[in-house]
Motif scaffolding. Structure first.
Motif, PDB file in Angstrom:
ATOM      1  N   UNK A 143      36.786  31.848  32.064  1.00 29.19           N
ATOM      2  CA  UNK A 143      36.816  33.180  32.676  1.00 29.19           C
ATOM      3  C   UNK A 143      36.056  33.173  34.002  1.00 29.19           C
ATOM      4  N   UNK A 144      34.935  32.478  34.015  1.00 29.81           N
ATOM      5  CA  UNK A 144      34.146  32.402  35.245  1.00 29.81           C
ATOM      6  C   UNK A 144      34.953  31.714  36.344  1.00 29.81           C
ATOM      7  N   UNK A 145      35.621  30.587  35.991  1.00 26.38           N
ATOM      8  CA  UNK A 145      36.425  29.864  36.976  1.00 26.38           C
ATOM      9  C   UNK A 145      37.539  30.751  37.528  1.00 26.38           C
ATOM     10  N   UNK A 146      38.041  31.667  36.714  1.00 21.38           N
ATOM     11  CA  UNK A 146      39.112  32.555  37.138  1.00 21.38           C
ATOM     12  C   UNK A 146      38.571  33.886  37.653  1.00 21.38           C
ATOM     13  N   UNK A 175      35.961  39.073  34.219  1.00 20.91           N
ATOM     14  CA  UNK A 175      34.821  39.568  33.465  1.00 20.91           C
ATOM     15  C   UNK A 175      35.335  40.020  32.102  1.00 20.91           C
ATOM     16  N   UNK A 176      34.865  39.374  31.039  1.00 18.10           N
ATOM     17  CA  UNK A 176      35.369  39.682  29.693  1.00 18.10           C
ATOM     18  C   UNK A 176      34.286  40.340  28.847  1.00 18.10           C
ATOM     19  N   UNK A 177      34.706  41.277  28.020  1.00 13.93           N
ATOM     20  CA  UNK A 177      33.771  41.873  27.048  1.00 13.93           C
ATOM     21  C   UNK A 177      33.637  40.899  25.876  1.00 13.93           C
ATOM     22  N   UNK A 178      32.684  41.186  24.981  1.00 13.31           N
ATOM     23  CA  UNK A 178      32.497  40.323  23.817  1.00 13.31           C
ATOM     24  C   UNK A 178      33.782  40.236  22.999  1.00 13.31           C
TER      25      UNK A 178
END
Ligand code: ZN
Lengths: 98, 478
Positions: free
Chosen positions: A13-16, A19-22
């Motif tokens: 997710x960081x590379x893309x 921002x993701x929730x739990x």
């Protein structure tokens, strides 16, 4: 089934820049694992005698000559930009000074 | 001997001097107004198709040949994925799986000792755009100019074969000269045409085992690269001497503070997820194509040196000095074409011209005295129109002002006097004024004879033909 850890999901997710929730992290972990499992089916085929290729069609040496073609005008280039200033694209500051 | 020694490798980025970008027909001209040399392809618009510039591939093959690399028969382009605002597609098209050239070498001359530096690979890629930071203090945004995005780059990756700042400097200079020689780039560092990244690790002096490698980006001149090597060597030495560890990381050079700074690891996650670019087909470099490029390769420094020795009958030493840079060699050849006395012109180049260039830190193209002017000075000496001493004055004046040497000689009345009658007058005057010296000469003191010649030359303000002065004086004092 492939296990995709929450850490790996967060890294991808960081590379893309996502921002993701739990909850999403958990859900995407399962989704990614399913996708990888599906693709892993290909491993059942014996490809040891087939050379790796990057394209499905056999074609090589497609070139253009080194001749200048008209570019867009500055207003055309910036027409779709969310924001512009001084004939440039305006973007959020990059934290790291480069 | 210091306890630790640096082990240095380079990644050198060279902007190729093609007319157009690598995957589209936009111009690569430097200095255009922002975002006026862009099109849907280099802006990364959806649905566009890149097409490779044949010239860029040829320039890369040329570079690989000049660096003694093997040429990869089937080469491809790959996508290097990362997010940065100067990269509109969010990936850079580069070569990861099949670099165009591999396993080469280049010999560098380090203060008279030749050292071979291994080249890991030579590959093609596209340049990114430029980020401009607004001058408003505290501004929380950046401006992007994408004119440079898509300019063809050749990246030259060396093995970590360099051990000192001197070697690093020799390597950078050798590459720059070679790239100028093969005419793939003008290498103008002030325009960012040639950029350096260094990787440095320390090891115990004499040990074989390498330490942890640190990469430093953002080095836009040789001077900066050297400063950075010095700083990074001291920083890592201090860490090791305190018993701490060197982290494998990428650092940035901060020019203002003259230090390297760590990049935040989150922003440089070295996870580029390379994969073959599906929009670009394979490039097949046939033997015929390779041979064709080789046949049209401009003359390389070694060949030029050999030719200078054969064609101009120059000593090895002269030829080496004159061919060390392409621009100097070109200056010399133009001068030698204008007047047929190659050795004399070589002497003037090695003593006067190179010294002036060094002192002023300029390229031959910016030197006010043109090669034809230098040839004219040597021709005037050869024709006995001016003496060597006057020639030095004429050279100094022309080197300052760019005035035509012939015009300087005429305007300032510097033509050499070869009229015996006029010289006899100065000889007789000098004899009459210096009876002591004349007596000493008669007693056999050759030193005094030379001093007396000096007196006569002075009377002529350097214009008398020295050979005639000698001859006449001898006949007057038997
Ligand atoms: Zn373009």
């Amino acid at each position: 089934m492939n296990g995709i850890s929450p850490e790996l999901v967060r890294h991808v997710a960081l590379l893309s820049r996502l921002e993701l929730s739990e909850g999403e992290t958990c859900r995407f972990g399962d989704d990614l694992a399913n996708i990888l499992d599906y693709v892993a089916k290909l491993n059942e085929l014996d490809t040891s005698s087939i050379p790796p290729t990057s394209h499905s069609f056999k074609m090589s040496n497609v070139f253009r000559e080194d001749v200048v073609q008209p570019s867009l005008t500055n207003p055309e280039a910036l027409a779709n930009a969310p924001d512009a200033e001084n004939d440039c694209f305006k973007v959020p500051a990059v934290i790291q000074e480069l | 001997m210091p306890r630790y020694e640096p082990v240095i490798g380079f990644e050198v980025h060279v902007e190729l001097c093609t007319n157009t970008k690598i995957f589209c027909g936009c111009s690569t001209r430097f200095g255009a107004p922002p975002n006026t040399q862009v099109c849907p392809v280099c802006l990364g618009m959806p649905g566009v198709l890149p097409v490779v510039n044949r010239k860029a591939v040829e320039f890369a093959i040329r570079t690989a040949i000049a660096l003694n690399c093997g040429i990869t028969k089937y080469t491809t382009f790959d996508r290097k994925n990362y997010y940065y605002p100067d990269l509109p597609k969010n990936y850079q098209i580069s070569q990861n799986y099949a670099s165009l050239g591999t396993s080469g070498w280049v010999d560098i001359d380090v203060n008279g000792t030749v050292k071979r530096v291994r080249i890991n690979n030579v590959h093609l890629e596209e340049d990114a755009g430029k980020l401009l930071h607004p001058e408003i203090p505290g501004a929380n945004y950046s401006l992007v100019d994408l004119n440079r995005a898509g300019t063809p780059l050749v990246e030259i990756v060396s093995e970590p074969d360099l051990g000192t700042a001197d070697e690093a400097l020799a390597y950078m200079n050798t590459l720059k000269n070679l790239l100028e020689y093969i005419e793939v780039s003008d290498c103008k560092m002030q325009e960012g045409r040639l950029r350096f990244e260094v990787n440095i690790s320390l090891r115990e002096s004499g040990a074989a085992k390498l330490g942890t490698k640190v990469e430093i980006k953002n080095l836009n001149s040789m001077k900066t690269a050297l400063k950075c090597i010095g700083h990074e060597t001291r920083r890592q030495t201090a860490l090791l001497e305190r018993g701490e560890k060197v982290f494998q990381e990428t650092r940035l050079w901060d020019e203002a503070a003259s230090v390297t700074r760590a990049m935040r690891s989150k922003e440089v996650a070295h996870d580029y997820r390379y994969f073959p670019d599906p929009d670009l087909v394979e490039i097949h470099i046939t033997d015929e194509w390779q041979e064709q490029v080789r046949a049209h390769l401009p003359e390389l420094p070694d060949a030029k040196r050999q030719r200078f020795i054969a064609e101009y009958d120059l000593p090895e030493y002269d030829a080496r000095l004159l061919t060390a840079s392409k621009t100097v060699a070109t200056y010399y050849e133009r001068a030698a074409a204008a007047h047929n006395n190659p050795k004399a012109i070589s002497n003037w180049m090695m003593t006067e011209v190179l010294r002036e260039l060094r002192e002023r830190d300029i390229e031959p193209d910016d030197f006010p005295l043109k090669p034809e002017g230098l040839a004219a000075i040597v021709e005037m000496i050869d024709d006995a129109r001016i003496s060597g001493k006057i020639a030095k004055d004429v050279f100094a004046k022309a080197a300052q002002s760019g005035r035509d040497p012939g015009e300087i000689v005429n305007a300032e009345g510097l033509l050499q006097v070869t009229d015996t009658g006029e010289i006899e007058k100065w000889v007789d005057e000098a004899i009459a004024e210096n009876p002591d010296m004349v007596a000493k000469v008669k007693a056999g003191q050759t030193k005094t004879f030379q001093a007396l010649v000096g007196q006569i030359m002075k009377k002529s303000r350097g214009k008398a033909n020295p050979a005639l002065v000698n001859e006449l004086l001898k006949s007057r004092i038997p």
